[in-house]
Design a protein around this motif. Sequence first.
Motif, PDB file in Angstrom:
ATOM      1  N   UNK A 100       7.046  10.013 -14.232  1.00  0.00           N
ATOM      2  CA  UNK A 100       7.422   8.937 -15.479  1.00  0.00           C
ATOM      3  C   UNK A 100       7.183   7.651 -14.791  1.00  0.00           C
ATOM      4  N   UNK A 101       6.341   6.686 -15.297  1.00  0.00           N
ATOM      5  CA  UNK A 101       5.959   5.579 -14.877  1.00  0.00           C
ATOM      6  C   UNK A 101       6.905   4.434 -15.446  1.00  0.00           C
ATOM      7  N   UNK A 102       7.643   3.804 -14.489  1.00  0.00           N
ATOM      8  CA  UNK A 102       8.874   3.075 -15.035  1.00  0.00           C
ATOM      9  C   UNK A 102       8.307   1.836 -15.357  1.00  0.00           C
ATOM     10  N   UNK A 103       7.695   0.962 -14.256  1.00  0.00           N
ATOM     11  CA  UNK A 103       7.396  -0.284 -14.423  1.00  0.00           C
ATOM     12  C   UNK A 103       6.482  -0.855 -13.253  1.00  0.00           C
ATOM     13  N   UNK A 147       3.255  -3.998  -6.998  1.00  0.00           N
ATOM     14  CA  UNK A 147       4.271  -3.019  -6.924  1.00  0.00           C
ATOM     15  C   UNK A 147       4.220  -2.165  -8.186  1.00  0.00           C
ATOM     16  N   UNK A 148       4.629  -0.760  -7.909  1.00  0.00           N
ATOM     17  CA  UNK A 148       5.025   0.176  -9.198  1.00  0.00           C
ATOM     18  C   UNK A 148       5.918   0.980  -8.856  1.00  0.00           C
ATOM     19  N   UNK A 149       6.925   1.016  -9.933  1.00  0.00           N
ATOM     20  CA  UNK A 149       7.939   1.851  -9.939  1.00  0.00           C
ATOM     21  C   UNK A 149       8.026   3.087 -10.588  1.00  0.00           C
ATOM     22  N   UNK A 202       3.290   9.987  -4.137  1.00  0.00           N
ATOM     23  CA  UNK A 202       3.556  10.819  -5.292  1.00  0.00           C
ATOM     24  C   UNK A 202       3.635  12.521  -4.694  1.00  0.00           C
ATOM     25  N   UNK A 203       2.362  12.646  -3.895  1.00  0.00           N
ATOM     26  CA  UNK A 203       2.304  13.568  -3.169  1.00  0.00           C
ATOM     27  C   UNK A 203       3.376  13.855  -2.109  1.00  0.00           C
ATOM     28  N   UNK A 204       3.729  12.869  -1.411  1.00  0.00           N
ATOM     29  CA  UNK A 204       4.765  13.195  -0.311  1.00  0.00           C
ATOM     30  C   UNK A 204       5.964  13.734  -1.318  1.00  0.00           C
ATOM     31  N   UNK A 205       6.371  12.923  -2.398  1.00  0.00           N
ATOM     32  CA  UNK A 205       7.641  13.355  -3.165  1.00  0.00           C
ATOM     33  C   UNK A 205       7.604  14.640  -3.787  1.00  0.00           C
ATOM     34  N   UNK A 206       6.369  15.152  -4.130  1.00  0.00           N
ATOM     35  CA  UNK A 206       6.200  16.359  -4.853  1.00  0.00           C
ATOM     36  C   UNK A 206       6.615  17.139  -3.782  1.00  0.00           C
ATOM     37  N   UNK A 207       6.139  17.206  -2.584  1.00  0.00           N
ATOM     38  CA  UNK A 207       6.265  18.239  -1.796  1.00  0.00           C
ATOM     39  C   UNK A 207       7.973  18.392  -1.282  1.00  0.00           C
ATOM     40  N   UNK A 254      13.812  11.699  -8.671  1.00  0.00           N
ATOM     41  CA  UNK A 254      13.692  10.455  -7.619  1.00  0.00           C
ATOM     42  C   UNK A 254      12.848   9.442  -7.799  1.00  0.00           C
ATOM     43  N   UNK A 255      13.323   8.140  -7.961  1.00  0.00           N
ATOM     44  CA  UNK A 255      12.617   7.044  -8.275  1.00  0.00           C
ATOM     45  C   UNK A 255      12.334   6.026  -7.145  1.00  0.00           C
ATOM     46  N   UNK A 256      11.065   5.726  -7.005  1.00  0.00           N
ATOM     47  CA  UNK A 256      11.050   4.718  -5.828  1.00  0.00           C
ATOM     48  C   UNK A 256       9.927   3.333  -6.524  1.00  0.00           C
TER      49      UNK A 256
END
Length: 360
Positions: free
Chosen positions: A234-237, A244-246, A209-214, A196-198
Amino acid sequence: MKIIKYIFLLILLALVGISVYIATQNGDYTIKRSTFIKVPKEIVFNYVNDYRNWDQWIDLEVNSSDITFDFPENTIGQGGAFSWKNGNQDGKIETLYVKANDSISQRISVDGTVTQSSLTIKDSIGGTKLNWTIIGTADFKTKITATFNGGIEQLIAKMYQNSLNNFTAMLTKEIKTFSVEVIGEVKIDSVFYVKQTVTVPQRDMNSKISFLLQKMDKFFRNGNLQMNGKPFVIYESTNPANGTITFTVCGPLKEEIFVSAPSDVEIAKRKPFTALKTILKGDYSHRNEAIKKAMSYIAEKKLNRNTTLKNMDVYARNVSDSKSPSQWITEVLIPIEPTVILVPTAVIAPTLNIEDAIVE
């Protein structure tokens, strides 16, 4: 006998009078307490925003050996909650509203008595100030206890101030305890994974990240799936223009699966690659230290980075395994070109005939 009877009546009247006095006292209260912590406010926010940390520092004025905590699937952000039970007492705290790195609005319920709670996180010189405001109405039992303990505010405020003091001590110790070690070149195997990419503001990265790991853990449990290893990111950009960071949160699979549309997750395959592995033991806020040390190692050893691939972190030991940040282990992986080992060319001796070897 009459004297005893009169004494009994006087005692009874005194008890009634005290009860009436206590019952008619204003039970409304507003309590404000604060603490100062020598860490950035983003770190403070991340800890108070995740209820999985609260059982380590909250003071409930109960016997800690008897208390049990319950954490639902969601413990982070709006809608997050946790509850506890101690004998006949039942309590619950839930988040109603969150403003990232600024404030958290809560509802606290203890045996049916509801209290409003507000936490605010503000920058301060050399650290962060955490403010806690409680607004509620004391029940009759609390009024009785407060009458003999300096009043309602002093009785209730003590619990919240103790909690803040515990929080400061715990967080300060945990944040300061970390280590970084460069392991060296490693081979990373191929694997299918759920992803899942955000895109979020960089200051919100760790909490997101903690929320998405849950959420990822919930996806695997609901699908009766087992992770093939540990989750990774994976750190996209990054976008310096808007800060911001994706990134992509991933859960490795034992084999490829298919998800039905619509779904906020996808299935992908990670190809094998070579990486420089660096171990960060401690809170994620020290990740930049790990990156810095890894880049120094790359320069020193004259390694070539593989810029076609993205940096990746493996959460080898995370909050699901330990609530102590000092015990978390993150594998920071920077893709590099495999080291080419040159094999010396063999020297082939000329072929000799037996006759040539005979010495006359």
